[in-house]
Enzyme design. Structure first.
Site, PDB file in Angstrom:
ATOM      1  N   SER A 218       0.855  -1.189   0.000  1.00  0.00           N
ATOM      2  CA  SER A 218       0.000   0.000   0.000  1.00  0.00           C
ATOM      3  C   SER A 218       0.884   1.229   0.000  1.00  0.00           C
ATOM      4  CB  SER A 218      -0.884   0.006   1.256  1.00  0.00           C
ATOM      5  OG  SER A 218      -1.495   1.268   1.450  1.00  0.00           O
TER       6      SER A 218
ATOM      7  N   TYR B 116      -1.284  -0.366  10.705  1.00  0.00           N
ATOM      8  CA  TYR B 116      -1.488  -0.801   9.320  1.00  0.00           C
ATOM      9  C   TYR B 116      -0.296  -0.407   8.447  1.00  0.00           C
ATOM     10  CZ  TYR B 116      -3.435  -1.088   4.610  1.00  0.00           C
ATOM     11  OH  TYR B 116      -3.643  -1.392   3.281  1.00  0.00           O
TER      12      TYR B 116
END
Length: 257
Positions: free
Chosen positions: A151, A164
């Protein structure tokens, strides 16, 4: 990006984790459409069965493997089943993941652990189970690809994304390190770092403020679709064997951060 046509992946055996929805499901459909035999892995068997039926209806080959990738033995068993039913996997898309953003001061430790278990341990379990497949494929002169979904959070400093982002930074840097070891063995190692994608991932967010932030971003810009990321995976896999597209960031045009 050139949109692939024909069957450039004919003869290849692809494994896609996190395939019950979003990027994983779209990737399975795209790779199968380009000629690969696909094994789709996720926890939700009903969705996998529907996905397999869609692939088969279009003339492709697919099998469903209902597996929680956080369980090492289950993933090892799945790798053995792929070998038995489809052959040696030479294209592994390590895609399963979860996003549970919240302020670190909320101390949502169960959410922290879930992200670590799936985004890190799950990724490592898949590597451990399928690296022998990739090594054998490369040793026999076939293309061999290990592609992991990271990501942009791996490199951006985003409020409330601490855990995350940490898991995705692990993935992106792991990819660089693995390339040092596996590149000389002719195993291509790549990571894709998408920006905002319109998938169910934001719905996993348990913090109300963070959830509103994600929903707001989805309405403010034209986000990526899962098919956009799937096309990128296909492009990496279809490159000539001596070409490794190592790290690709893919953003919506209007996304600034």
């Amino acid at each position: 990006m050139t949109v692939l046509t024909g069957t450039p992946l004919a003869g290849r055996v692809a494994v896609i984790t996190g395939a019950s929805s979003g990027i994983g499901a779209a990737t399975a459909l795209r790779l199968a459409g380009l000629g690969a035999k696909v094994a789709v892995m996720a926890r939700r068997k009903d969705r996998l069965d529907d996905l397999v039926a869609t692939v088969q209806a279009a003339g492709g080959t697919a099998i469903a493997l209902p597996v929680d990738v956080t369980g090492r033995e289950s993933v090892n068993d799945a790798a053995a089943e792929v070998a038995e039913r489809l052959g040696t996997a030479d294209l592994v898309v390590n895609n399963a993941g979860v996003q549970l953003i919240s302020p670190i001061t909320d101390l949502r430790q169960d959410d922290w652990q879930r992200q670590i278990d799936l985004n890190i341990t799950g990724v490592m379990n898949v590597i451990g189970a399928f690296l022998p497949h990739l090594t054998a494929a490369a040793g026999s002169g076939r293309p061999a690809d290990l592609i992991t979904t990271s990501s942009i959070a791996a490199t951006r400093i985003l409020e409330k994304f601490s855990v995350y982002s940490g898991t995705k930074a692990y993935i992106s840097h792991l990819t660089r390190l693995l390339r040092v070891e596996l590149g000389p063995k002719n195993i291509r190692v790549a990571t894709i770092e998408p920006g905002m994608v319109d998938t169910e991932l934001p719905s996993h967010v348990t913090d109300p403020d963070a959830s509103a932030l994600m929903e707001g971003l989805l309405t403010e810009i034209d986000p990526l679709r899962s098919a956009d990321v799937a096309e990128t995976v296909a492009f990496i896999a279809a490159a000539p064997r001596h070409v490794n597209l190592t790290e690709i960031t893919i953003l919506p045009t209007a996304q600034a951060v």
